[in-house]
Design a protein around this motif. Structure first.
Motif, PDB file in Angstrom:
ATOM      1  N   ASN A 154       0.854  -1.196   0.000  1.00 14.61           N
ATOM      2  CA  ASN A 154       0.000   0.000   0.000  1.00 14.61           C
ATOM      3  C   ASN A 154       0.890   1.246   0.000  1.00 14.61           C
ATOM      4  O   ASN A 154       0.932   2.010   0.963  1.00 14.61           O
ATOM      5  CB  ASN A 154      -0.938  -0.010   1.211  1.00 14.61           C
ATOM      6  CG  ASN A 154      -2.061   0.997   1.096  1.00 14.61           C
ATOM      7  OD1 ASN A 154      -2.186   1.691   0.091  1.00 14.61           O
ATOM      8  ND2 ASN A 154      -2.876   1.093   2.121  1.00 14.61           N
ATOM      9  N   PRO A 155       1.612   1.465  -1.107  1.00 12.49           N
ATOM     10  CA  PRO A 155       2.611   2.535  -1.131  1.00 12.49           C
ATOM     11  C   PRO A 155       2.031   3.949  -0.978  1.00 12.49           C
ATOM     12  O   PRO A 155       2.731   4.843  -0.528  1.00 12.49           O
ATOM     13  CB  PRO A 155       3.287   2.362  -2.486  1.00 12.49           C
ATOM     14  CG  PRO A 155       2.292   1.653  -3.331  1.00 12.49           C
ATOM     15  CD  PRO A 155       1.529   0.765  -2.383  1.00 12.49           C
ATOM     16  N   HIS A 156       0.770   4.145  -1.327  1.00  8.97           N
ATOM     17  CA  HIS A 156       0.163   5.479  -1.241  1.00  8.97           C
ATOM     18  C   HIS A 156      -0.796   5.593  -0.057  1.00  8.97           C
ATOM     19  O   HIS A 156      -1.597   6.516   0.002  1.00  8.97           O
ATOM     20  CB  HIS A 156      -0.557   5.822  -2.544  1.00  8.97           C
ATOM     21  CG  HIS A 156       0.341   5.753  -3.752  1.00  8.97           C
ATOM     22  ND1 HIS A 156       1.444   6.570  -3.902  1.00  8.97           N
ATOM     23  CD2 HIS A 156       0.321   4.945  -4.834  1.00  8.97           C
ATOM     24  CE1 HIS A 156       2.057   6.275  -5.041  1.00  8.97           C
ATOM     25  NE2 HIS A 156       1.392   5.283  -5.619  1.00  8.97           N
ATOM     26  N   THR A 157      -0.727   4.656   0.870  1.00 10.12           N
ATOM     27  CA  THR A 157      -1.583   4.608   2.066  1.00 10.12           C
ATOM     28  C   THR A 157      -3.059   4.849   1.738  1.00 10.12           C
ATOM     29  O   THR A 157      -3.750   5.625   2.379  1.00 10.12           O
ATOM     30  CB  THR A 157      -1.102   5.594   3.167  1.00 10.12           C
ATOM     31  OG1 THR A 157      -1.136   6.920   2.658  1.00 10.12           O
ATOM     32  CG2 THR A 157       0.284   5.244   3.661  1.00 10.12           C
ATOM     33  N   LEU A 163      -4.368   0.180   5.742  1.00 11.24           N
ATOM     34  CA  LEU A 163      -3.669  -1.082   5.989  1.00 11.24           C
ATOM     35  C   LEU A 163      -2.232  -0.964   5.484  1.00 11.24           C
ATOM     36  O   LEU A 163      -1.993  -0.449   4.394  1.00 11.24           O
ATOM     37  CB  LEU A 163      -4.366  -2.231   5.269  1.00 11.24           C
ATOM     38  CG  LEU A 163      -5.808  -2.505   5.689  1.00 11.24           C
ATOM     39  CD1 LEU A 163      -6.429  -3.571   4.795  1.00 11.24           C
ATOM     40  CD2 LEU A 163      -5.872  -2.899   7.144  1.00 11.24           C
ATOM     41  N   ASN A 164      -1.316  -1.461   6.280  1.00 11.68           N
ATOM     42  CA  ASN A 164       0.090  -1.513   5.909  1.00 11.68           C
ATOM     43  C   ASN A 164       0.461  -2.956   5.646  1.00 11.68           C
ATOM     44  O   ASN A 164      -0.220  -3.879   6.112  1.00 11.68           O
ATOM     45  CB  ASN A 164       0.948  -0.927   7.040  1.00 11.68           C
ATOM     46  CG  ASN A 164       0.660   0.539   7.231  1.00 11.68           C
ATOM     47  OD1 ASN A 164       0.813   1.328   6.302  1.00 11.68           O
ATOM     48  ND2 ASN A 164       0.225   0.918   8.422  1.00 11.68           N
ATOM     49  N   PRO A 165       1.540  -3.189   4.899  1.00 14.50           N
ATOM     50  CA  PRO A 165       1.935  -4.569   4.613  1.00 14.50           C
ATOM     51  C   PRO A 165       1.991  -5.413   5.881  1.00 14.50           C
ATOM     52  O   PRO A 165       2.567  -5.021   6.891  1.00 14.50           O
ATOM     53  CB  PRO A 165       3.320  -4.406   3.976  1.00 14.50           C
ATOM     54  CG  PRO A 165       3.241  -3.066   3.308  1.00 14.50           C
ATOM     55  CD  PRO A 165       2.424  -2.210   4.259  1.00 14.50           C
ATOM     56  N   GLU A 176       0.657  -0.337  -7.282  1.00 14.71           N
ATOM     57  CA  GLU A 176      -0.595   0.006  -6.620  1.00 14.71           C
ATOM     58  C   GLU A 176      -0.788  -0.796  -5.334  1.00 14.71           C
ATOM     59  O   GLU A 176      -0.020  -1.688  -5.017  1.00 14.71           O
ATOM     60  CB  GLU A 176      -1.791  -0.212  -7.556  1.00 14.71           C
ATOM     61  CG  GLU A 176      -2.151  -1.650  -7.797  1.00 14.71           C
ATOM     62  CD  GLU A 176      -1.272  -2.364  -8.807  1.00 14.71           C
ATOM     63  OE1 GLU A 176      -1.421  -3.583  -8.922  1.00 14.71           O
ATOM     64  OE2 GLU A 176      -0.433  -1.740  -9.462  1.00 14.71           O
ATOM     65  N   ARG A 177      -1.851  -0.441  -4.635  1.00 16.17           N
ATOM     66  CA  ARG A 177      -2.214  -1.173  -3.427  1.00 16.17           C
ATOM     67  C   ARG A 177      -2.560  -2.610  -3.804  1.00 16.17           C
ATOM     68  O   ARG A 177      -3.188  -2.855  -4.826  1.00 16.17           O
ATOM     69  CB  ARG A 177      -3.436  -0.494  -2.777  1.00 16.17           C
ATOM     70  CG  ARG A 177      -3.878  -1.168  -1.504  1.00 16.17           C
ATOM     71  CD  ARG A 177      -5.004  -0.404  -0.872  1.00 16.17           C
ATOM     72  NE  ARG A 177      -6.274  -0.851  -1.422  1.00 16.17           N
ATOM     73  CZ  ARG A 177      -7.419  -0.834  -0.759  1.00 16.17           C
ATOM     74  NH1 ARG A 177      -7.474  -0.343   0.448  1.00 16.17           N
ATOM     75  NH2 ARG A 177      -8.526  -1.261  -1.307  1.00 16.17           N
ATOM     76  N   TRP A 178      -2.176  -3.536  -2.977  1.00 18.23           N
ATOM     77  CA  TRP A 178      -2.451  -4.934  -3.245  1.00 18.23           C
ATOM     78  C   TRP A 178      -2.936  -5.578  -1.951  1.00 18.23           C
ATOM     79  O   TRP A 178      -2.208  -5.683  -0.976  1.00 18.23           O
ATOM     80  CB  TRP A 178      -1.197  -5.624  -3.753  1.00 18.23           C
ATOM     81  CG  TRP A 178      -1.367  -7.042  -4.197  1.00 18.23           C
ATOM     82  CD1 TRP A 178      -2.536  -7.710  -4.415  1.00 18.23           C
ATOM     83  CD2 TRP A 178      -0.323  -7.962  -4.486  1.00 18.23           C
ATOM     84  NE1 TRP A 178      -2.290  -8.996  -4.827  1.00 18.23           N
ATOM     85  CE2 TRP A 178      -0.928  -9.176  -4.885  1.00 18.23           C
ATOM     86  CE3 TRP A 178       1.051  -7.894  -4.459  1.00 18.23           C
ATOM     87  CZ2 TRP A 178      -0.199 -10.297  -5.239  1.00 18.23           C
ATOM     88  CZ3 TRP A 178       1.781  -9.013  -4.817  1.00 18.23           C
ATOM     89  CH2 TRP A 178       1.157 -10.195  -5.200  1.00 18.23           C
TER      90      TRP A 178
END
Length: 168
Positions: free
Chosen positions: A6-9, A111-113, A139-141
């Motif tokens: 989730n690189p862009h939170t 959510l964070n990794p 993107e978020r995954w």
């Protein structure tokens, strides 16, 4: 939901069903219990359903709300639920009311990794805050998984060759 990236939170928006139904006018709540809605599959399930069933599964004439106070079951999606062609004005108003309520009463959860968010799809509405335009591995995954009580399943809800596997 398990967060892998989730690189862009980007937030997951969550709306608990019980407080929403308490706030909803009674006539609109009654309309949600009537079989006057078209319920389609989420876009990520369509390819798998076409492979298995040779068509997308759509319910035309389904109810969105089941049960009673304290034991509600609710099914809703902004993108795959609509009023049937012959639905009442109350049914259409109920969909608009739910969409408006969700827009102003959702909780943002980032959510964070490695994070896990457990959502009962019948007791809460959830979706992403924004889709984003990143491609590939940027993107978020989130990884979805489901839990279900197998004793409630009918035989036609399982794959023939693999009885432990359910239709999407």
């Amino acid at each position: 939901l398990v967060c892998l990236r989730n690189p862009h939170t980007v937030a997951t928006r969550v709306v608990p069903v019980e407080p929403m139904l308490k706030a909803m006018p009674r006539d609109l709540r009654r309309a949600l219990k009537e079989p006057q809605f078209v319920i389609g599959a989420q876009s990520t399930f369509i390819a798998g359903m076409k492979r298995i069933l040779e068509a997308s599964h759509i319910v035309d004439g389904g109810a969105l709300l089941h049960g009673e106070r304290g034991d509600w079951g609710f099914r809703f999606s902004h993108s795959t639920v609509d009023a049937s062609q012959d639905a009442t004005d109350e049914a259409r108003a109920a969909l608009d009311w739910v969409a408006g309520y969700c827009a102003t009463n959702s909780e943002a959860i980032v959510l964070n990794p490695g994070d896990l968010l457990w959502v009962n799809n019948r007791r809460a509405i959830h979706g992403r805050g924004e889709v984003g335009s990143d491609v590939g591995g940027q993107e978020r995954w989130l990884l979805r998984t489901y839990g279900i009580r197998p004793q409630l399943l009918e035989a036609d809800q399982r794959y023939i060759a693999r009885p432990f596997q359910l239709f999407p």
